[in-house]
Motif scaffolding. Structure first.
Motif, PDB file in Angstrom:
ATOM      1  N   THR A  55       0.822  -1.296   0.001  1.00  0.00           N
ATOM      2  CA  THR A  55       0.001  -0.075   0.164  1.00  0.00           C
ATOM      3  C   THR A  55       1.051   1.226  -0.138  1.00  0.00           C
ATOM      4  OG1 THR A  55      -0.069  -0.036   2.306  1.00  0.00           O
ATOM      5  CG2 THR A  55      -2.011  -1.333   0.929  1.00  0.00           C
ATOM      6  N   GLU A  56       0.232   2.462   0.202  1.00  0.00           N
ATOM      7  CA  GLU A  56       1.105   3.733  -0.027  1.00  0.00           C
ATOM      8  C   GLU A  56       2.110   3.528   1.138  1.00  0.00           C
ATOM      9  OE1 GLU A  56       0.529   8.411   0.343  1.00  0.00           O
ATOM     10  OE2 GLU A  56      -1.278   7.168   0.424  1.00  0.00           O
ATOM     11  N   GLY A  57       3.453   4.170   0.787  1.00  0.00           N
ATOM     12  CA  GLY A  57       4.704   4.108   1.579  1.00  0.00           C
ATOM     13  C   GLY A  57       5.133   2.736   1.616  1.00  0.00           C
ATOM     14  N   GLU A  58       4.859   1.648   0.900  1.00  0.00           N
ATOM     15  CA  GLU A  58       5.386   0.549   0.886  1.00  0.00           C
ATOM     16  C   GLU A  58       5.758  -0.276  -0.508  1.00  0.00           C
ATOM     17  OE1 GLU A  58       2.903  -1.631   4.572  1.00  0.00           O
ATOM     18  OE2 GLU A  58       2.275  -1.861   2.638  1.00  0.00           O
ATOM     19  N   THR A  59       6.712  -1.110  -0.395  1.00  0.00           N
ATOM     20  CA  THR A  59       7.335  -1.623  -1.607  1.00  0.00           C
ATOM     21  C   THR A  59       6.817  -3.167  -1.286  1.00  0.00           C
ATOM     22  OG1 THR A  59       8.997  -0.316  -2.068  1.00  0.00           O
ATOM     23  CG2 THR A  59       9.157  -2.367  -3.212  1.00  0.00           C
ATOM     24  N   GLY A  60       6.204  -3.753  -2.670  1.00  0.00           N
ATOM     25  CA  GLY A  60       5.842  -5.358  -2.509  1.00  0.00           C
ATOM     26  C   GLY A  60       6.354  -6.021  -3.706  1.00  0.00           C
ATOM     27  N   VAL A  61       6.336  -7.314  -3.550  1.00  0.00           N
ATOM     28  CA  VAL A  61       6.526  -8.222  -4.748  1.00  0.00           C
ATOM     29  C   VAL A  61       5.565  -9.244  -4.852  1.00  0.00           C
ATOM     30  CG1 VAL A  61       9.163  -7.742  -4.393  1.00  0.00           C
ATOM     31  CG2 VAL A  61       7.969  -9.739  -3.375  1.00  0.00           C
ATOM     32  N   SER A  62       5.508  -9.809  -6.252  1.00  0.00           N
ATOM     33  CA  SER A  62       4.700 -10.801  -6.419  1.00  0.00           C
ATOM     34  C   SER A  62       5.439 -11.763  -7.369  1.00  0.00           C
ATOM     35  CB  SER A  62       3.360 -10.586  -6.775  1.00  0.00           C
ATOM     36  OG  SER A  62       3.358  -9.799  -8.192  1.00  0.00           O
ATOM     37  N   ALA A  63       5.092 -13.170  -7.533  1.00  0.00           N
ATOM     38  CA  ALA A  63       5.513 -13.864  -8.522  1.00  0.00           C
ATOM     39  C   ALA A  63       4.136 -15.023  -9.038  1.00  0.00           C
ATOM     40  CB  ALA A  63       6.563 -14.465  -7.985  1.00  0.00           C
ATOM     41  N   PHE A  64       4.367 -15.235 -10.415  1.00  0.00           N
ATOM     42  CA  PHE A  64       3.118 -16.303 -10.525  1.00  0.00           C
ATOM     43  C   PHE A  64       3.669 -17.195 -11.635  1.00  0.00           C
ATOM     44  CE2 PHE A  64       3.418 -13.292 -14.085  1.00  0.00           C
ATOM     45  CZ  PHE A  64       3.072 -13.980 -15.221  1.00  0.00           C
ATOM     46  N   VAL A  65       2.895 -18.300 -11.706  1.00  0.00           N
ATOM     47  CA  VAL A  65       2.895 -19.261 -13.056  1.00  0.00           C
ATOM     48  C   VAL A  65       1.542 -19.631 -13.351  1.00  0.00           C
ATOM     49  CG1 VAL A  65       3.054 -21.254 -11.045  1.00  0.00           C
ATOM     50  CG2 VAL A  65       3.851 -21.334 -13.406  1.00  0.00           C
ATOM     51  N   SER A  66       1.674 -19.687 -14.582  1.00  0.00           N
ATOM     52  CA  SER A  66       0.123 -19.910 -15.224  1.00  0.00           C
ATOM     53  C   SER A  66       0.278 -20.981 -16.372  1.00  0.00           C
ATOM     54  CB  SER A  66      -0.633 -18.614 -15.838  1.00  0.00           C
ATOM     55  OG  SER A  66      -0.676 -17.663 -14.570  1.00  0.00           O
ATOM     56  N   ARG A  67      -0.999 -21.672 -16.725  1.00  0.00           N
ATOM     57  CA  ARG A  67      -0.959 -22.689 -17.507  1.00  0.00           C
ATOM     58  C   ARG A  67      -2.190 -22.680 -18.471  1.00  0.00           C
ATOM     59  NH1 ARG A  67       1.682 -25.663 -21.399  1.00  0.00           N
ATOM     60  NH2 ARG A  67       0.600 -27.542 -21.975  1.00  0.00           N
ATOM     61  N   ALA A  68      -2.336 -22.515 -19.557  1.00  0.00           N
ATOM     62  CA  ALA A  68      -3.600 -22.570 -20.512  1.00  0.00           C
ATOM     63  C   ALA A  68      -3.360 -23.638 -21.514  1.00  0.00           C
ATOM     64  CB  ALA A  68      -3.660 -21.316 -21.181  1.00  0.00           C
ATOM     65  N   THR A  69      -4.582 -24.470 -21.654  1.00  0.00           N
ATOM     66  CA  THR A  69      -4.371 -25.709 -22.516  1.00  0.00           C
ATOM     67  C   THR A  69      -5.849 -25.480 -23.391  1.00  0.00           C
ATOM     68  OG1 THR A  69      -3.284 -26.948 -20.862  1.00  0.00           O
ATOM     69  CG2 THR A  69      -4.504 -28.184 -22.738  1.00  0.00           C
ATOM     70  N   THR A  70      -5.559 -25.481 -24.596  1.00  0.00           N
ATOM     71  CA  THR A  70      -7.004 -25.424 -25.884  1.00  0.00           C
ATOM     72  C   THR A  70      -6.869 -26.923 -26.307  1.00  0.00           C
ATOM     73  OG1 THR A  70      -5.774 -24.404 -27.536  1.00  0.00           O
ATOM     74  CG2 THR A  70      -6.962 -23.050 -25.627  1.00  0.00           C
TER      75      THR A  70
END
Length: 314
Positions: A64-79
């Motif tokens: 939020t304001e005044g902070e630093t954050g991180v995120s990471a992800f993995v995704s998989r799509a199959t058709t």
């Protein structure tokens, strides 16, 4: 502009974890308070925070304001005929700036086989930046003012056996997308609405290059709308749908190459459910309809299937 795409876009897959680590290390401190569950969105297929298919004006991570954050992800799509794996990470700074990186690995399936390239994978690097320029999705939830952000995505399609085909069609491997997003959270009603307008030349999100010139095809930028609506069933479960308009720049070039409508592209759509078992973890399951992707090799079938994504954010 595309001649100055950072070297980061051209890295081999083996170096992506190192670049991700460097991106995360750039954050001076992790967020220790956090946003309301799911109001920061999840990770899109291009790495930016939003829905699965389209970016929102929110800034990713729990910061939020005044902070630093991180995120990471993995995704998989199959058709029916294709598969797409995406990994990436993002840094959110002061709930104002977002920097992201994503790596897409697209399994061309039957299309590669019919082109004499069995096992062909198309790999694309995407580096993104987003700036919140007005509004606050939570603090302004009792007014009509949306949160507004502008973003840019630099895309580079790595070299592959498809290069000769793309060159013949007049498509480029490097491209830049620019977008503006407006996100409105109606907190009392548990409804989030997002609209994004993207300037792009990307063919199938850039996985088939950018633009086309063969046969006088339209090689310029187009404005494409994107829409998301989400409803909070509870404090940690949301359902919704997305629509993302896609340019159709390869169709005329494909016709000039004798393929008729064999390179036609359609708009993307999905219906999703997102669950946040904790403030740091979110899981998303989606039914996707990506329309026709190279229908010349897939018997004109629409590519529908399942998209799954897991994200950790701090």
């Amino acid at each position: 502009m595309t001649h100055h795409i950072p070297t980061l876009l051209r890295m081999p897959l083996a170096l992506l974890p190192l670049a991700t680590a460097a991106l995360l290390a750039a954050a001076p401190a992790q967020a220790d308070t956090g946003k309301l569950l799911l109001t920061g969105g999840v990770s899109t297929v291009e790495g930016a925070a939003g829905g699965g298919l389209t970016p929102w004006a929110v800034i990713g991570s729990q910061a939020t304001e005044g902070e630093t954050g991180v995120s990471a992800f993995v995704s998989r799509a199959t058709t029916q005929d294709y598969g797409l794996t995406v990994v990436g990470a993002a840094v959110g700074i002061n709930d104002r700036v977002e920097l992201s990186i994503a790596r897409q690995d697209f399994n061309t399936g039957i299309t590669g086989t019919l082109l004499g390239l069995p096992g062909l994978h198309l790999k694309q690097n995407i580096v993104g930046a987003k700036l919140r320029v007005a509004g606050d999705a939570v603090l302004d939830s009792d007014t009509l003012m949306p949160q507004i952000a502008v973003g840019v995505q630099l895309k580079n399609l790595q070299r592959s056996g498809l290069d000769g085909t793309l060159d013949a069609l007049g498509a480029q491997r490097d491209g830049v997308d620019v977008y503006v997003s407006a996100t409105k959270l109606f907190l009392a009603q548990g409804v989030l609405v997002n609209g994004t307008l993207r300037a792009t030349r990307a063919n199938q999100n850039g996985l088939l290059g950018h633009g086309a010139k063969l046969g006088g095809a339209d090689n310029g930028y187009e404005l494409q709308p994107e829409i998301s609506v989400a409803y909070l069933l509870s404090r940690n479960v949301a359902v919704g749908f997305e629509y993302r308009a896609m340019p159709n720049k390869l169709q005329r070039a494909g016709a000039a190459a004798g393929l008729g409508n064999g390179l036609r592209a359609d708009d993307w759509k999905d219906i999703f459910i997102a669950w946040a078992p904790s403030k740091n973890v979110s899981l998303t399951a989606t039914y996707v309809d990506l329309g026709r992707i190279v229908p010349a090799t897939t018997k004109n079938k629409k590519q529908t299937g399942v998209y799954l994504s897991a994200q950790v954010a701090f």
